[in-house]
Write a protein that holds these residues in place. Structure first.
Motif, mmCIF file in Angstrom:
data_model
loop_
_atom_site.group_PDB
_atom_site.id
_atom_site.type_symbol
_atom_site.label_atom_id
_atom_site.label_comp_id
_atom_site.label_asym_id
_atom_site.label_seq_id
_atom_site.Cartn_x
_atom_site.Cartn_y
_atom_site.Cartn_z
ATOM 1 N N ASP A 1 -66.014 21.629 -54.110
ATOM 2 C CA ASP A 1 -65.185 21.527 -53.644
ATOM 3 C C ASP A 1 -63.422 21.992 -54.118
ATOM 4 O OD1 ASP A 1 -65.916 21.271 -50.870
ATOM 5 O OD2 ASP A 1 -66.041 18.744 -51.061
ATOM 6 N N THR B 1 -57.796 22.051 -54.335
ATOM 7 C CA THR B 1 -59.253 22.246 -53.403
ATOM 8 C C THR B 1 -59.095 23.533 -53.274
ATOM 9 O OG1 THR B 1 -58.589 21.115 -51.630
ATOM 10 C CG2 THR B 1 -59.645 19.391 -53.025
ATOM 11 N N SER C 1 -67.837 21.706 -46.198
ATOM 12 C CA SER C 1 -68.427 20.990 -46.685
ATOM 13 C C SER C 1 -68.618 20.064 -46.267
ATOM 14 C CB SER C 1 -68.001 22.235 -48.568
ATOM 15 O OG SER C 1 -67.606 20.741 -48.501
ATOM 16 N N ALA D 1 -71.421 25.438 -47.722
ATOM 17 C CA ALA D 1 -69.874 25.468 -47.611
ATOM 18 C C ALA D 1 -70.015 26.869 -46.426
ATOM 19 C CB ALA D 1 -68.506 25.421 -48.952
#
Length: 1016
Positions: free
Chosen positions: A217, A246, A326, A313
């Motif tokens: 992530d 992120t 995700s 994801a």
């Protein structure tokens, strides 16, 4: 399945599709200068939401209307490109112009503010997200090792998902030296994993919040190393900051990314043990007996650990709304039998804009759950390793794999070990127990739930002014328990009552939760005047509120044996210990920053902040708070002067900063304690009533950045000096003082050093590229001032770490060899070395840390590896001391083979010792926790192959499948050099006073893995 289909339908609804008659447009993107393919670019029809992304080969396919169309192509680091495509063009090639990397690179700084790299007046270093996932680790912070200068990372010896200790530019404080961790501009509260102090151990590393983050992530990590870089975060950023950005949804069609990794872990760098000398006597714990041939129980004890890390994801969106979701799971079986680690995590991030790009929203929610069984613990008490390694040679280890026997006297199973058997009146010692009993009858379990929720609103007031409101919630729940069955060695087991209650076992349980709330309000501006002056400024206010509570229970007397329930309390003597804690601390702040640039040649950077901390209540600082600031200037030399043509970019920077830190909670207004129904009146307070004040740290940094030969060589070097004064200390008060525990501000700790990062594009061809980088760190720490009240040494933890005037953080103060005036060790008439009082024996801080990273690509193949080394510093191995003193180490056996230990010595009367020292006499004096610790000191210098990955882009051309790749990975494969008998990077605790210390810790592991990545 219906839920999944509904979710996918929702994504399809929010991503508009082009209607009507269409044609297929194919194309490729390349760099104008190098002709290299450009992956990850966004290609869309101008003024619409219809678009796609290029794959790793720079190729794309897009459905477009019949006739001529206009394309807009965007890619970070390149100029936006617009192109009109005629009705006859169906396969095109677009060349993009790169922006000057040195001038236009944007980095994330304090408060999540994006700034041009050239405008910064302090040192930062960025690690891209894909560098964290090439060779995966459950704790992504471990993947920073060797990749960032100025950073020292030590790992807990508690196996998979264990906590890490990260220090930027040296130790500064006796309480907390970890940097602030920031996710998408908003700070989170990281837990201190801690672990064991001392040789006996017993405490378990509880892990940290960092291990709950999913590396897949993370888009990038920017390390703000000095106080100037993180001053806007106030006391939270006193030790620097690690900015985690992120991933978010991108404009274009729905994209699905799948990553799956498998790793096999083997115990690596085990102690060297002997199996040719037997047990001293049938009842002895030691192995100084006669020669023979004995079995090795260690070789078959450790498992091959396995780790699976999988991530799915989904991302996509329009120019108005983007989403990212995700799910990841980690499943690990450790090298220690019965140890398992399982984690599930999910992330959702949504970004939207409204009212013609006036209002922007960005929100995310991260959730993780960890379930850990039998997380490894160090020390003699609760580690199975002590019994494994110390097992007397000549005894039959296989006999005790069935670790228990049925006791007719107790009517249940009890521990069976060569010197522990309750029915045979064998009570054993605290040195060891049956390893399988420890694993199966003293188990631990931990559950952790963690939520990080964030929301950010930004409203554009004018074309140069905006206002933002942001907030984050970090909520954590922990439940830990240890079940100690009856039959465990007496020091650890339940407490009997003569004639009434036998040892029925013991139950430890610990429940805690914490809530961290952060909110701020920002006014941000970016104004330019006549192309001469650029002003970027931020003004704002913030509040940070941390609340925690916990309950710790120790039930040492159970009514019914081996029933580990709260309802199983023996009522006549119900609890050994029952403690409930409630804590709250809050910081309120006002701050401002301004960055003024003149014609993009000279930049002035200023910050100011004032904090009001609840922990300083009842002091003169309660209402005034404490103020700190930073100031810096940078000059782009190649814009000011005509430099040689090989210099692409050249920048000089200078910055000053002063940051503060508060004191421990409730130290200015001490409270009474209530433990197990006993009220203890407060006996602590400030020394002689002198008000406590904030810790203050002042720093100066001088740096240079240069790029040469068209950015083929990049250099960033920094010199810095930091002085931290008025640290918070707790100590036992002198006789006659009202308070037995006294609080005091004292000290002046200086850190100065140099750090450098060098990047080189060694080869840059159409199909072959090699990028290499070097990171160098050297820090020198000195304690210039320490209050006389603290004595000659101030202990930090229970691992021989002390603070002393004229010394440094990391100093070891421990028993030494007694020596004569010539420095020769003194022995008695039996050749046994004599012990001297504790003194300085070494320091655990490395003199230099070096990392070498490499990325090589040839067509569809890729090779990356990192080699790093630490040079200098010392470590203490209590493990090795015990192995030597018990006669089970190869070192002790080799000494017996030679006839003794070859060390010059003198007798107590001053005459020289003739010949070799008897091995048993020497090692029994030096070894174990009460021995001559100086003899258990080793160099911490080591160089290792940190990680390596060999990847291949699979030639799969199936429709809908993009960027498939497979890679073979290795981590911690071998040492080029290691002077210690164990991995010196591992520590029994992440506490300040626990570095450089080993006591029967889990060995380090060598890992091999396979990763698969594919996008749809």
């Amino acid at each position: 399945m219906s839920k999944i289909l509904s979710f996918l339908l929702l994504w399809l609804v929010i991503i508009p599709l082009a209607h009507g008659q269409q044609r297929v447009l194919k194309g490729s993107l390349v760099d104008l200068a190098t002709n290299a393919p450009l992956g990850g670019a966004t290609v869309r029809l101008e003024s619409t939401n219809v678009g796609t992304s290029t794959d790793d080969q720079g190729k794309f396919t897009l459905n477009v209307p019949q006739g001529a169309v206009k394309l807009l192509v965007t890619l970070v680091g390149y100029e936006d490109t617009r192109r009109t495509i005629t009705a006859q063009e169906n396969d095109i090639s677009i060349k993009m112009t790169s922006k000057s990397s040195s001038l236009e690179t944007v980095v994330v700084t304090a408060l999540g503010i994006q700034r041009k790299a050239k405008s910064l007046t302090y040192s930062t270093q960025v690690v891209k997200g894909d560098e964290l996932t090439k060779v995966k680790d459950v704790n992504p912070m471990n993947n920073l090792t060797g990749k960032v200068s100025g950073v020292q990372i030590n790992r807990s010896s508690s196996g998979m998902g264990g906590s890490v200790n990260i220090v930027l530019r040296g130790f500064k404080s006796n309480r907390n030296n970890q940097p602030l961790y920031v996710i998408d501009g908003l700070p989170i509260t990281n837990t201190n994993g801690s672990g064991n102090d001392g040789a006996f151990g017993g405490a378990t590393d509880r892990g940290d919040i960092l291990s709950t983050l999913n590396a897949d992530d993370i888009a990038s990590i920017n390390v703000l190393k000095g106080a100037s870089a993180s001053a806007l975060y106030g006391s939270q950023g006193a030790n620097g900051a690690i900015m985690i950005t992120t991933k978010k949804g991108a404009e274009g069609n729905l994209k699905i990314d799948l990553s799956s990794g498998f790793t096999a872990d083997k115990a690596f760098y085990l102690p060297k043990l002997q199996y040719r000398y037997g047990q001293t006597t049938p009842s002895s714990e030691e192995s100084w007996g006669e020669k023979g041939t004995f079995a090795d129980p260690v070789k078959d004890f450790y498992n091959t650990g396995t780790t699976f890390i999988n991530t799915l994801a989904l991302s996509g969106g329009t120019n108005r709304i983007q989403n990212y979701f995700s799910y990841a799971n980690t499943s690990n079986k450790g090298i220690l039998p019965t140890n398992t680690f399982k984690q599930h995590s999910a992330t959702f991030r949504n970004s939207m804009n409204f009212f013609d790009d006036k209002l922007f929203f960005d929100g995310s929610l991260m959730y993780s759950r960890q379930n850990i069984h039998n997380r490894p613990s160090s020390g003699l008490y609760f580690s199975p390793i002590a019994g494994l390694y110390l097992f007397p040679r000549g005894q039959d280890f296989d006999k005790y794999k069935n670790f228990e026997y049925f006791s007719e006297s107790r009517n249940f199973y009890l521990q069976d070990w060569w010197n522990i058997n309750a029915d045979a009146k064998l009570t054993g010692t605290h040195h060891q127990q049956n390893p399988y009993w420890v694993l199966n009858r003293i188990p631990t379990d931990q559950k952790r739930d963690n939520i990080i929720g964030q929301a950010q609103f930004r409203y554009v007031l004018t074309d140069w002014l905006s206002v933002s409101a942001r907030g984050t919630l970090n909520k954590r729940w922990d439940h830990w328990e240890r079940r100690i069955y009856a039959g465990t060695q007496g020091v650890l087991s339940g407490l009997p009552i003569d004639g009434k209650l036998g040892d029925n076992g013991r139950y430890n349980t610990d429940r805690s939760e914490s809530t961290a709330l952060y909110g701020d309000l920002l006014l941000t501006g970016n104004k330019q005047w006549a192309e001469q002056l650029d002003l970027n400024f931020t003004a704002g206010t913030s509040i940070n509120d941390l609340r925690s509570n916990g309950t710790v229970l120790d039930l040492a007397r159970l009514a019914v044996a081996n029933k580990f329930l709260m309802s199983n309390i023996y009522r006549d003597a119900p609890m050994q210990s029952a403690t409930e804690t409630i804590s709250r601390r809050q910081i309120q702040s006002l701050f401002a920053s301004a960055n003024l640039g003149y014609r993009e040649k000279v930049y002035l950077d200023l910050t100011a902040r004032n904090d009001w901390a609840s922990t300083l209540a009842n002091t003169p600082k309660e209402h005034k708070g404490y103020f700190y600031w930073s100031a810096g200037v940078s000059t782009v030399l190649n814009e000011l002067f005509k430099l040689p043509s090989f210099i692409t970019y050249s920048k000089l920077r200078l910055s000053f900063a002063q940051v503060g830190n508060d004191v421990a909670a409730y130290s200015t207004i001490p409270v009474n304690t209530l433990n197990t129904g006993i009220l203890t009146p407060n006996v602590s307070g400030p020394y002689r009533g002198i008000p406590l004040k904030p810790e203050i740290s002042k720093s100066v940094e001088l740096g240079y950045e240069g790029r040469f030969w068209k950015d083929r060589v990049n250099l960033d070097i920094a010199l810095y000096k930091t002085n931290t004064r008025d640290q918070y200390f707790e100590y036992q008060g002198p006789v006659g003082v009202v308070n037995t525990t006294v609080f005091l501000n004292a000290g002046n700790v200086e850190n100065k050093g140099i750090e450098a990062a060098l990047g080189v594009t060694a080869i840059k061809k159409e199909h072959f590229n090699w990028n290499t980088g070097f990171n160098f760190t050297a820090n020198r720490n000195k304690i210039l001032k320490l209050a006389p009240n603290l004595g000659n040494t101030y202990p930090l933890g229970g691992n021989f770490n002390v603070l002393r005037l004229g010394g440094s953080f990391g100093d070891f103060w421990a028993p030494m060899f007694k020596r004569d005036q010539n420095g020769t060790i003194i022995v008695d008439d039996n050749g046994r070395p004599q012990i001297a009082p504790a003194g300085y024996i070494g320091n655990n801080t490395p003199k230099a840390i070096v990392g070498w990273t490499n990325n090589v690509t040839y067509k569809d193949f890729g090779l990356s590896f990192t080699i790093d080394g630490r040079f200098g510093g010392k470590v203490i191995s209590i493990t090795d001391g015990y192995l030597n003193s018990f006669g089970v180490s190869e070192e002790s056996a080799a000494a017996r083979d030679r006839g003794g230990v070859d060390i010059a010595a003198v007798k107590m009367d001053g005459t020289a010792w003739e010949g070799l020292l008897p091995a048993q006499a020497y090692y029994s004096a030096v070894g174990n926790r009460d021995g001559i610790i100086e003899g258990q000191l080793y160099s911490a210098t080591n160089i290792r192959m940190r990680e390596i990955a060999l990847s291949y882009k699979l030639p799969i051309k199936w429709q809908g499948i993009k960027q498939p790749s497979i890679s073979l990975t290795g981590r911690n494969l071998f040492f080029f050099r290691n002077d210690a008998p164990y991995d010196p990077e591992l520590n029994t605790t992440t506490g300040v006073g626990g570095q450089g210390y080993d006591s029967f810790a889990l060995p380090t592991t060598r890992s091999y893995g396979l990763n698969l990545k594919v996008s749809f």
